[in-house]
Design an enzyme around this catalytic site. Structure first.
Site, PDB file in Angstrom:
ATOM      1  CG  ASP A 181      -4.159   2.228   5.289  1.00  0.00           C
ATOM      2  OD1 ASP A 181      -3.964   3.000   4.326  1.00  0.00           O
ATOM      3  OD2 ASP A 181      -4.724   2.583   6.341  1.00  0.00           O
ATOM      4  CG  ASP A 238      -2.180   0.841   1.015  1.00  0.00           C
ATOM      5  OD1 ASP A 238      -2.354   1.437  -0.077  1.00  0.00           O
ATOM      6  OD2 ASP A 238      -3.002   0.916   1.944  1.00  0.00           O
ATOM      7  N   GLY A 239       0.269   2.351  -0.321  1.00  0.00           N
ATOM      8  CA  GLY A 239       0.942   3.627  -0.291  1.00  0.00           C
ATOM      9  C   GLY A 239      -0.083   4.719  -0.109  1.00  0.00           C
ATOM     10  CD  GLU A 243      -1.688   2.727  -3.341  1.00  0.00           C
ATOM     11  OE1 GLU A 243      -1.275   1.550  -3.208  1.00  0.00           O
ATOM     12  OE2 GLU A 243      -2.711   3.147  -2.774  1.00  0.00           O
ATOM     13  CG  ASP A 287      -5.547  -0.363  -1.410  1.00  0.00           C
ATOM     14  OD1 ASP A 287      -4.620   0.143  -2.074  1.00  0.00           O
ATOM     15  OD2 ASP A 287      -5.799  -0.016  -0.244  1.00  0.00           O
ATOM     16  CG  HIS A 341      -9.588   1.952   3.587  1.00  0.00           C
ATOM     17  ND1 HIS A 341      -8.648   2.141   4.586  1.00  0.00           N
ATOM     18  CD2 HIS A 341      -9.117   2.609   2.497  1.00  0.00           C
ATOM     19  CE1 HIS A 341      -7.670   2.898   4.113  1.00  0.00           C
ATOM     20  NE2 HIS A 341      -7.924   3.190   2.853  1.00  0.00           N
TER      21      HIS A 341
END
Length: 177
Positions: free
Chosen positions: A134, A7-8, A46, A71, A124
């Site tokens: 995250d 994630d980023g 990301e 994501d 999320h």
């Protein structure tokens, strides 16, 4: 089976950003890393998270069943499909150079050595690995904000629970300062 989530994020966008990834084997966390950049964009973070994850996977997961989940449709679709077209066209879309060409070239190099199809997961939504990635990306932002430098943290294999608790405590301590 090893599952890796990357994630980023960026606050604001553009602004201070962080990336993170976490690896699980048979449901147990075995490795995580995070870092950040004082001036970046969400998409760059990301991409950085995915690049760091894939680089780690190329070394540590070779010959083993593994998957990378993100994501970010930008990362997943770019790695699985778009990069082949961009590469064939000199890293351009039409007459314009693509955004983040250096990161895309690096991702292409790693994916050429360690071919893998990335999987999209909804962000999320309660997926443990995605939530953890995250959290790590937010820790990257926190470290950059509090120290104005880019940091990377690597966990110790074989100590997932202690390290996971330590990282959460470390995050809370830094954010309180």
């Amino acid at each position: 089976m090893i599952e890796v989530f990357s994630d980023g994020g960026c606050e604001p966008n553009p602004g201070v950003g962080g990336w993170g990834f976490v690896a699980y084997q048979d449901g147990a966390e075995i490795h995580s890393e995070f870092g950040g950049d004082p001036e970046t964009t969400n998409n760059r973070m990301e991409l950085e998270g995915a690049l760091r994850a894939l680089t780690w996977m190329a070394v540590n997961c070779a010959g083993r069943e593994a998957s990378l989940l993100s994501d970010s449709r930008y990362v997943v679709d770019g790695c699985n499909d778009w990069r082949h077209k961009w590469k064939a066209k000199g890293w351009k879309r039409g007459k314009e150079e693509i955004k983040n060409p250096g990161l895309w070239r690096s991702l292409d190099e790693v994916l050429t050595i360690y071919p893998l199809k990335l999987t999209w997961c909804k962000g999320h939504s309660g997926i443990v690995g995605n939530e953890r990635a995250d959290e790590l990306s937010m820790m990257g932002i926190g470290h950059v904000t509090s120290r104005d430098i880019t940091l990377c943290h690597v966990t110790v294999p074989g100590q997932p629970e202690e390290i996971g608790d330590y990282l959460s405590e470390e995050y809370r301590r830094l954010m309180a300062e």
